[in-house]
Motif scaffolding. Sequence first.
Motif, short mmCIF file in Angstrom:
data_model
loop_
_atom_site.label_atom_id
_atom_site.label_comp_id
_atom_site.label_asym_id
_atom_site.label_seq_id
_atom_site.Cartn_x
_atom_site.Cartn_y
_atom_site.Cartn_z
N GLY A 9 0.84 -1.21 0.00
CA GLY A 9 0.00 0.00 0.00
C GLY A 9 0.86 1.25 0.00
O GLY A 9 1.77 1.40 0.82
N GLU A 32 1.80 -1.91 -4.75
CA GLU A 32 0.58 -1.09 -4.86
C GLU A 32 -0.31 -1.65 -5.96
O GLU A 32 0.15 -1.87 -7.07
CB GLU A 32 0.98 0.37 -5.17
CG GLU A 32 -0.16 1.28 -5.53
CD GLU A 32 -1.28 1.35 -4.50
OE1 GLU A 32 -0.99 1.64 -3.33
OE2 GLU A 32 -2.44 1.10 -4.86
N LYS A 33 -1.59 -1.85 -5.64
CA LYS A 33 -2.49 -2.43 -6.65
C LYS A 33 -2.87 -1.45 -7.75
O LYS A 33 -3.18 -1.85 -8.86
CB LYS A 33 -3.72 -3.03 -5.99
CG LYS A 33 -4.77 -2.06 -5.48
CD LYS A 33 -5.95 -2.86 -4.92
CE LYS A 33 -6.92 -2.00 -4.16
NZ LYS A 33 -7.64 -1.01 -4.96
N GLY A 39 -3.42 6.33 -2.86
CA GLY A 39 -4.63 5.73 -2.28
C GLY A 39 -5.76 6.74 -2.25
O GLY A 39 -6.10 7.34 -3.27
N ARG A 127 -1.50 -6.33 -7.16
CA ARG A 127 -2.39 -6.55 -6.01
C ARG A 127 -1.93 -7.79 -5.26
O ARG A 127 -1.88 -8.89 -5.83
CB ARG A 127 -3.85 -6.72 -6.48
CG ARG A 127 -4.82 -6.84 -5.31
CD ARG A 127 -6.25 -6.62 -5.77
NE ARG A 127 -6.70 -7.68 -6.66
CZ ARG A 127 -7.20 -8.85 -6.25
NH1 ARG A 127 -7.32 -9.11 -4.96
NH2 ARG A 127 -7.58 -9.75 -7.13
N THR A 158 -3.07 -1.00 4.14
CA THR A 158 -4.27 -0.93 3.30
C THR A 158 -5.48 -0.67 4.21
O THR A 158 -5.38 -0.81 5.42
CB THR A 158 -4.49 -2.28 2.59
OG1 THR A 158 -4.86 -3.25 3.59
CG2 THR A 158 -3.24 -2.78 1.88
N GLN A 162 -9.15 -5.05 3.58
CA GLN A 162 -8.09 -5.65 2.78
C GLN A 162 -6.95 -6.13 3.68
O GLN A 162 -6.35 -7.17 3.45
CB GLN A 162 -7.58 -4.63 1.75
CG GLN A 162 -8.63 -4.33 0.69
CD GLN A 162 -8.46 -2.95 0.06
OE1 GLN A 162 -8.02 -2.01 0.70
NE2 GLN A 162 -8.86 -2.82 -1.19
N GLY A 301 -2.65 2.26 9.17
CA GLY A 301 -3.63 2.92 8.31
C GLY A 301 -4.51 3.81 9.14
O GLY A 301 -4.49 3.75 10.37
#
Length: 328
Positions: A9, A32-33, A39, A127, A158, A162, A301
């Motif tokens: 993330g 990072e997806k 984000g 991901r 994240t 998730q 987070g």
Amino acid sequence: MTAPIAIIGTGIAGLSAAQVLHAAGHEVRLFEKSRGSGGRMASKRSDVGALDLGAQYFTARDRRFVEVVQQWQARGWVAEWSPSLYHFSNGQLGASPDEQVRWVGNPRMSAITRALLGALPVQFSCRITEVFRGERHWNLQDAEGQTHGPFSQVVIATPSPQASALLAAAPKLAGAAASVAMEPTWAVALAFASPLDTKVDACFVQDSPLDWLTRNRSKPGRDNAPDTWVLHASSSWSKQHLDMSKEAVLEELHGAFAELIGCALPAPVFSLAHRWLYARPASAHQWGALADADLGLYACGDWCLSGRVEGAWLSGQEVARKLLQHQQ
Ligand code: FAD
Ligand code: NAI
């Protein structure tokens, strides 16, 4: 040689942790997806310029965050924003000035995380679906079936749902993350060919499908030619209309905007809707960050603290502190 630390993330929490760990001499690798960093502080490029569809501004109340924001200001990454503020409740629109200092990324919100990322090694569009233990180290599996590793520790940065899935190797931490539900927010951007005839730059809204709206070019560094506005629906409206089509969301929120703004609203020349599924934690916590230091698994987070940019940054600092402390 010690294996690097993986950070999943690249929002403000992951990058806050990455900065501390890198400065302490650790090798970090970020995953990072999405196609870029940020984000919920990312900005979307569009035909009418960059749009801050997620975080709109942030406040700094903790002394450590105040200090770092001042450094960001000195480097030109952020600027103070002093909008002509309004509020709307019980069908009334009224000026609502205050003394609060508010900050925005300059010239777009994503400028902050982009600058924090700098040259740190990152894999975008990746991901992570599983964090698993090898004999002595951690490995990551991604959605394409590729394995990344070995890593000495893993920091999961994240949103909580998730994080919970990625924390399966540490059931207690997974349970704590799973206990923090996150609420959605529908965001809409509308651009008008000529400026709307209103003094409103930003408005806190009650008793409406909306809970916030702002004029993009009232923020420093943005001078989009069309007059572009960002509207956010309330959590309850967003939850009730989670699966509504983007077209219908645009129509409903455009209608709510027209009802409250108090000036003529021409047809927009540009519009888009974006759904943030995990926009804000439903409950506040004072965890700072989650850690199983013996295992080497960590999570951070906004959901570990205040659900705001400041909380996310502080949580990243805290996760790095816990990790470094365990190594002493
Ligand atoms: P995120 O920013 O969500 O970062 C997590 C990152 O992890 C994302 O980049 C995501 O793509 C990535 N990721 C997730 N799963 C995986 C995976 N499996 N593999 C790889 N990568 C993955 N805060 C304020 O202070 N002021 C505001 O005005 C404000 N307004 C907001 C408005 C909206 C609509 C939203 C959505 C949020 C707002 N916030 C605001 C909240 C603020 O944006 C967040 O608190 C903060 O940005 C969270 O940072 P984070 O790093 O914890 O999480
Ligand atoms: P802040 O101090 O500016 O605002 C906090 C809250 O106080 C506001 O939500 C608003 O209700 C009220 N408020 C503040 N100034 C006001 C004024 N002049 N007139 C009327 N009401 C006023 O900022 P803080 O504490 O940093 O909060 C961040 C903001 O981010 C909040 O507005 C919050 O709702 C928003 N946010 C939105 C999310 C979303 O998904 N839409 C997610 C996380 C945060």
